[in-house]
Design a protein around this motif. Structure first.
Motif, PDB file in Angstrom:
ATOM      1  N   TYR A 198      18.903  11.986 -13.768  1.00  7.78           N
ATOM      2  CA  TYR A 198      18.042  10.809 -13.940  1.00  7.78           C
ATOM      3  C   TYR A 198      17.160  10.585 -12.710  1.00  7.78           C
ATOM      4  O   TYR A 198      16.286   9.754 -12.701  1.00  7.78           O
ATOM      5  N   ARG A 199      17.460  11.351 -11.651  1.00  9.17           N
ATOM      6  CA  ARG A 199      16.730  11.317 -10.377  1.00  9.17           C
ATOM      7  C   ARG A 199      16.926  10.039  -9.572  1.00  9.17           C
ATOM      8  O   ARG A 199      16.115   9.700  -8.711  1.00  9.17           O
ATOM      9  N   GLU A 241       7.338  11.732  -9.256  1.00  9.21           N
ATOM     10  CA  GLU A 241       7.909  10.425  -9.607  1.00  9.21           C
ATOM     11  C   GLU A 241       7.272   9.885 -10.876  1.00  9.21           C
ATOM     12  O   GLU A 241       7.940   9.280 -11.714  1.00  9.21           O
ATOM     13  N   ARG A 242       5.979  10.103 -11.020  1.00 10.41           N
ATOM     14  CA  ARG A 242       5.291   9.599 -12.208  1.00 10.41           C
ATOM     15  C   ARG A 242       5.810  10.297 -13.462  1.00 10.41           C
ATOM     16  O   ARG A 242       5.924   9.692 -14.523  1.00 10.41           O
ATOM     17  N   GLU A 243       6.109  11.581 -13.353  1.00 13.73           N
ATOM     18  CA  GLU A 243       6.674  12.291 -14.508  1.00 13.73           C
ATOM     19  C   GLU A 243       8.047  11.718 -14.849  1.00 13.73           C
ATOM     20  O   GLU A 243       8.371  11.519 -16.014  1.00 13.73           O
ATOM     21  N   MET A 244       8.834  11.440 -13.802  1.00 12.51           N
ATOM     22  CA  MET A 244      10.161  10.867 -14.051  1.00 12.51           C
ATOM     23  C   MET A 244      10.047   9.493 -14.713  1.00 12.51           C
ATOM     24  O   MET A 244      10.810   9.167 -15.617  1.00 12.51           O
ATOM     25  N   ILE A 245       9.099   8.691 -14.255  1.00 12.15           N
ATOM     26  CA  ILE A 245       8.938   7.358 -14.835  1.00 12.15           C
ATOM     27  C   ILE A 245       8.561   7.497 -16.313  1.00 12.15           C
ATOM     28  O   ILE A 245       9.078   6.789 -17.169  1.00 12.15           O
ATOM     29  N   PHE A 246       7.692   8.442 -16.585  1.00 10.62           N
ATOM     30  CA  PHE A 246       7.283   8.686 -17.979  1.00 10.62           C
ATOM     31  C   PHE A 246       8.489   9.107 -18.818  1.00 10.62           C
ATOM     32  O   PHE A 246       8.717   8.578 -19.910  1.00 10.62           O
ATOM     33  N   ARG A 256      11.685   8.618 -18.203  1.00  7.76           N
ATOM     34  CA  ARG A 256      12.642   7.521 -18.321  1.00  7.76           C
ATOM     35  C   ARG A 256      12.187   6.527 -19.372  1.00  7.76           C
ATOM     36  O   ARG A 256      13.004   5.950 -20.087  1.00  7.76           O
ATOM     37  N   LYS A 257      10.890   6.317 -19.442  1.00  9.07           N
ATOM     38  CA  LYS A 257      10.386   5.341 -20.403  1.00  9.07           C
ATOM     39  C   LYS A 257      10.481   5.873 -21.827  1.00  9.07           C
ATOM     40  O   LYS A 257      10.748   5.140 -22.752  1.00  9.07           O
ATOM     41  N   GLU A 289       7.774  -1.995 -23.551  1.00 10.09           N
ATOM     42  CA  GLU A 289       7.333  -1.082 -22.498  1.00 10.09           C
ATOM     43  C   GLU A 289       7.030   0.306 -23.041  1.00 10.09           C
ATOM     44  O   GLU A 289       6.266   1.053 -22.467  1.00 10.09           O
ATOM     45  N   MET A 336       1.664  16.935 -16.515  1.00 12.79           N
ATOM     46  CA  MET A 336       1.166  15.608 -16.875  1.00 12.79           C
ATOM     47  C   MET A 336      -0.007  15.270 -15.961  1.00 12.79           C
ATOM     48  O   MET A 336       0.138  15.250 -14.735  1.00 12.79           O
ATOM     49  N   GLU A 357      -2.747  12.607 -14.695  1.00 14.02           N
ATOM     50  CA  GLU A 357      -3.135  11.198 -14.657  1.00 14.02           C
ATOM     51  C   GLU A 357      -4.058  11.022 -13.479  1.00 14.02           C
ATOM     52  O   GLU A 357      -3.861  11.641 -12.448  1.00 14.02           O
ATOM     53  N   TYR A 369      -1.302   4.225  -9.747  1.00 15.46           N
ATOM     54  CA  TYR A 369      -1.696   4.672 -11.078  1.00 15.46           C
ATOM     55  C   TYR A 369      -1.904   3.492 -12.021  1.00 15.46           C
ATOM     56  O   TYR A 369      -1.338   2.415 -11.804  1.00 15.46           O
ATOM     57  N   ARG A 380       3.200  -6.021 -18.217  1.00 20.34           N
ATOM     58  CA  ARG A 380       3.494  -5.548 -19.570  1.00 20.34           C
ATOM     59  C   ARG A 380       2.336  -5.816 -20.517  1.00 20.34           C
ATOM     60  O   ARG A 380       1.968  -4.976 -21.319  1.00 20.34           O
ATOM     61  N   ASP A 439       8.568   0.458 -10.035  1.00 15.34           N
ATOM     62  CA  ASP A 439       9.169   1.731 -10.426  1.00 15.34           C
ATOM     63  C   ASP A 439       9.173   2.696  -9.241  1.00 15.34           C
ATOM     64  O   ASP A 439      10.089   3.475  -9.059  1.00 15.34           O
ATOM     65  N   ARG A 440       8.092   2.625  -8.483  1.00 12.82           N
ATOM     66  CA  ARG A 440       7.960   3.508  -7.317  1.00 12.82           C
ATOM     67  C   ARG A 440       7.785   2.647  -6.080  1.00 12.82           C
ATOM     68  O   ARG A 440       7.190   1.577  -6.167  1.00 12.82           O
ATOM     69  N   LEU A 448      11.167   7.041  -6.203  1.00 12.11           N
ATOM     70  CA  LEU A 448      11.514   6.092  -7.260  1.00 12.11           C
ATOM     71  C   LEU A 448      12.325   4.978  -6.605  1.00 12.11           C
ATOM     72  O   LEU A 448      13.168   5.253  -5.743  1.00 12.11           O
ATOM     73  N   GLN A 455      15.997   5.372  -6.558  1.00 11.37           N
ATOM     74  CA  GLN A 455      16.402   6.479  -5.685  1.00 11.37           C
ATOM     75  C   GLN A 455      16.407   6.031  -4.220  1.00 11.37           C
ATOM     76  O   GLN A 455      17.330   6.331  -3.468  1.00 11.37           O
TER      77      GLN A 455
END
Lengths: 240, 279
Positions: free
Chosen positions: A56-57, A83-88, A90-91, A119, B1, B3, B53, B222, B243-244, B258, B261
Motif C-alpha cells: 500500500y506504500r 506518489e501520484r500513481e499510488m494516490i490514483f 488507492r482511490k 472521491e 500515468m 498528468e 497537481y 471534493r 495525500d502528499r 505520501l 508514509q
C-alpha cells in the motif's frame, strides 16, 4: 492472471537516534492470482503487516519489486511508483483496512462512507444508496448513521472501516487484522463480505490471527518465520 | 500515468542578507540552522522545488522558522524571492516564470488564479469592512460589476462557511477567531481560484471550530476540485487533509512522500523526531 508479485522484496527500518537498522522482512517471494484470497499468518513482529503496508506504500520498500497488474495503469512496480500513481491506485483499485479508524473529525458515519464513493467520482445519488446498502450489510444500527464515530464501540468503528473500504469495490484489498477486536457475529459478517468480494473478482490478502476464520476462505496461506515467508498450505482449507 | 501539474515550483530561494562566498558554496557550506555565521545572512528558503497537481491537497510541515510561510508569501507575491521559478499551467501563462512578471500581471494572478488564507485573519481581511464587503471587494477586483450577482454569491459563500447571514453586515473585528478565519476562506473562494494557499488555518482555533474548518476545506476539495497547498506544523491536520506532503527544515525540503508514509515510515532523522513527538 497474476495480479501481484513480490520479487526479492525486503524492508528494513533505519532508526536514526539509535543509529540502527532493523530488518523487518527479507527476500520475500510470492505471487497471487486475480480473485485469490491469500492468508498470512505468523507471530507478531514477524513482518506480516510490513508486507501489506509496503504494497500500500505506507512503508517505503527498499529492496526488490512489487509488481501489480493495474487495470488502468497496466503493469506497475509499486516499489517505484510515483506518489501520484499510488494516490490514483488507492482511490480506484487498492484498498486497505486495519483495525484502526482514522477519519475526518465531526463527519458522520454515513458521510464517511459516501465520501469514499464521491472521491471516486460517483454521483451523489449512487453514493447515498450504496453507502446505505453497505451500512445495512454490516448491520450498523440506522440510529448511528448520522452520528460521529468517535464515540462508537470498537466493533462499530471496525465495521465502519470495512464498509468504507469495501464500498469502493477495490480490485485488490489488503486486510491488516481487521477482525482483531470483533465478536463472533461481526466476524461472520466480515466473512460474508469477503466471500461476496471474492465472487466479484476482488483479490484479497489478509492477516488474521484465528485460523478458524480463514477456514474455507483462503486459497493459500503463508507462514511468516524470521522475516521469511513460506507456503503453509495451498487449496481451500475445509473444516475437519 | 501522465498528468500536468497546475503549479510548478523550481529552486525557490529566499535570503535575508547579501550572502558571501562561504554560504553560496553548496559543497562546503555550513550554516547554523539557516544562518550563515560568516556574513549573517539568513537563508529562509533554500532550493525548494515541488509540483502541485489539479485537485490535490499538498501538505507542508515543519517547525516554526523552517521557511514554510516565507515560501507561501513568496508564491503569493507578498514578498519577493531571491531566485527560482514558478510556473502555472493556465493557457495565458504558459512557459512564463510568474515571479518575473509585472506587478500588474501578478495582481491578475492574485485576483483570478490564486486564493490565500493567512494564519492571521488581520492579513487577509479588512477588519473594518463588513464581512460581505470583504468578499465583494475581492470579487470586484476580479472584474465583477453586477451588484446583485456579487451579493448572491457572497451570501452563498457565507452560508457555505456557516456564517449566519444576519451577521453578514457586521465587521469581522467583532467576530471570534474561528469566524474570522471562515470569512477569510469565503473571501479566498469568491473568485473560484484554481489554486488555494492555506497558511496554518486551524492554528489557535478550538477543536470544535478546527473540525468545521477542516471539514470545509475537504468539502471544497471534493466539490470544487481546487488544488491546495496547506502549510501547518500540526501533523494531525496534515494527515486529515493532504495525500502528499513535504517536510521542511531550516529552509530546505528534507523529505517528501505520501502523508501516511511520512507519518508511519519517516526516513529523515528530523521527521522521525517529529513523529515521535506526536501526541
Amino acid at each position: 492472471m497474476t495480479i501481484v508479485e513480490l520479487n526479492g522484496f525486503g524492508k528494513a527500518f533505519t532508526i536514526h537516534h539509535l543509529n540502527k537498522t532493523i530488518p523487518a522482512v527479507n527476500n520475500i517471494q510470492f505471487s497471487m492470482d486475480a480473485g485469490e484470497f491469500i492468508g498470512i499468518i505468523g507471530k507478531s513482529g514477524s513482518g506480516k503487516s510490513t508486507i501489506l503496508k509496503s504494497i500500500y506504500r505506507t512503508y517505503l520498500p527498499d529492496a526488490g519489486e512489487i509488481i501489480y497488474q493495474s487495470k488502468q495503469l497496466g503493469r506497475i512496480d509499486l516499489a517505484q511508483a510515483t506518489e501520484r500513481e499510488m494516490i490514483f491506485l488507492r482511490k480506484n483499485e487498492i484498498g486497505y483496512v486495519s483495525q484502526f479508524l482514522n477519519v475526518m473529525p465531526r463527519t458522520t458515519c454515513r458521510e464517511l462512507v459516501q465520501n469514499a464513493l464521491l472521491e471516486m467520482g460517483e454521483t451523489r445519488e449512487t453514493a447515498r444508496t450504496e453507502a446505505e446498502n453497505a451500512l445495512t450489510h454490516f448491520e450498523m444500527d440506522p440510529a448511528l448513521w448520522d452520528s460521529y464515530p468517535n464515540t462508537f464501540s470498537g466493533g462499530e468503528k471496525l465495521r465502519l472501516n470495512i464498509a468504507m473500504a469495501t464500498v469502493k469495490k477495490p480490485r485488490l484489498l489488503l486486510l491488516d487484522e481487521p477482525t482483531a477486536s470483533l465478536d463472533q457475529h461481526s466476524k461472520i459478517k466480515v466473512r460474508e463480505m469477503i466471500e461476496k468480494l471474492k465472487q466479484q473478482g476482488t483479490t484479497l490478502v489478509g492477516i488474521f490471527h484465528d485460523i478458524e476464520f480463514m477456514e474455507g476462505l483462503c486459497d493459500k496461506v503463508f507462514d511468516m518465520k524470521t522475516n521469511q515467508m513460506s507456503l503453509a498450505f495451498e487449496g481451500v482449507l475445509h473444516e475437519g | 500515468m501522465y498528468e500536468k501539474p497546475i503549479l510548478q515550483v523550481k529552486h525557490l530561494q529566499k535570503q535575508f542578507g547579501e550572502g558571501c562566498p562561504h554560504c553560496f558554496d553548496k559543497e562546503s557550506v555550513y550554516l547554523e540552522k539557516n544562518y550563515c555565521t560568516v556574513c549573517g545572512t539568513v537563508h529562509a528558503v533554500r532550493d525548494v522545488s515541488f509540483d502541485l497537481y489539479p485537485g490535490e491537497v499538498l501538505g507542508i510541515v515543519g517547525e516554526s522558522g523552517s521557511g514554510k510561510s516565507t515560501m507561501l508569501q513568496g508564491l503569493y507575491f507578498d514578498s519577493s524571492m531571491t531566485s527560482g521559478a514558478v510556473y502555472i499551467n493556465q493557457s495565458e501563462l504558459t512557459g512564463q516564470n510568474v515571479l518575473s512578471l509585472s506587478s500588474q500581471q501578478k495582481r491578475y494572478i492574485r485576483n483570478y488564479i490564486y486564493g490565500m488564507v493567512y494564519q492571521n485573519p488581520v492579513d487577509g481581511l479588512k477588519m473594518k469592512f463588513s464581512s460581505i464587503g470583504n468578499i465583494a471587494e475581492k470579487m470586484i477586483a476580479a472584474g465583477n460589476r453586477n451588484v446583485s450577482n456579487i451579493e448572491k454569491r457572497s451570501k452563498e459563500l457565507l452560508e457555505n462557511v456557516h456564517i449566519p447571514l444576519r451577521r453578514m453586515k457586521e465587521e469581522p473585528q467583532y467576530f471570534s477567531g474561528g469566524m474570522q478565519q471562515r470569512v477569510q476562506i469565503a473571501k479566498a473562494l469568491s473568485n473560484n481560484p484554481p489554486i488555494l494557499f492555506l497558511d496554518e488555518v486551524t492554528t489557535g482555533l478550538d477543536l470544535s471550530v478546527q473540525a468545521s474548518v477542516l471539514d470545509l476545506i475537504k468539502q471544497i476539495q471534493r466539490e470544487l476540485h481546487i488544488s491546495m497547498v496547506v502549510v501547518s506544523h500540526d501533523l494531525a491536520v496534515i494527515r486529515m487533509l493532504a495525500d502528499r506532503s513535504i517536510v521542511m527544515l531550516n529552509g530546505e525540503v528534507i523529505e517528501n512522500g505520501l502523508t501516511d508514509q511520512i507519518l508511519e515510515d519517516p526516513q529523515h532523522e528530523y521527521t522521525q523526531q517529529l513523529v515521535y513527538s506526536l501526541l
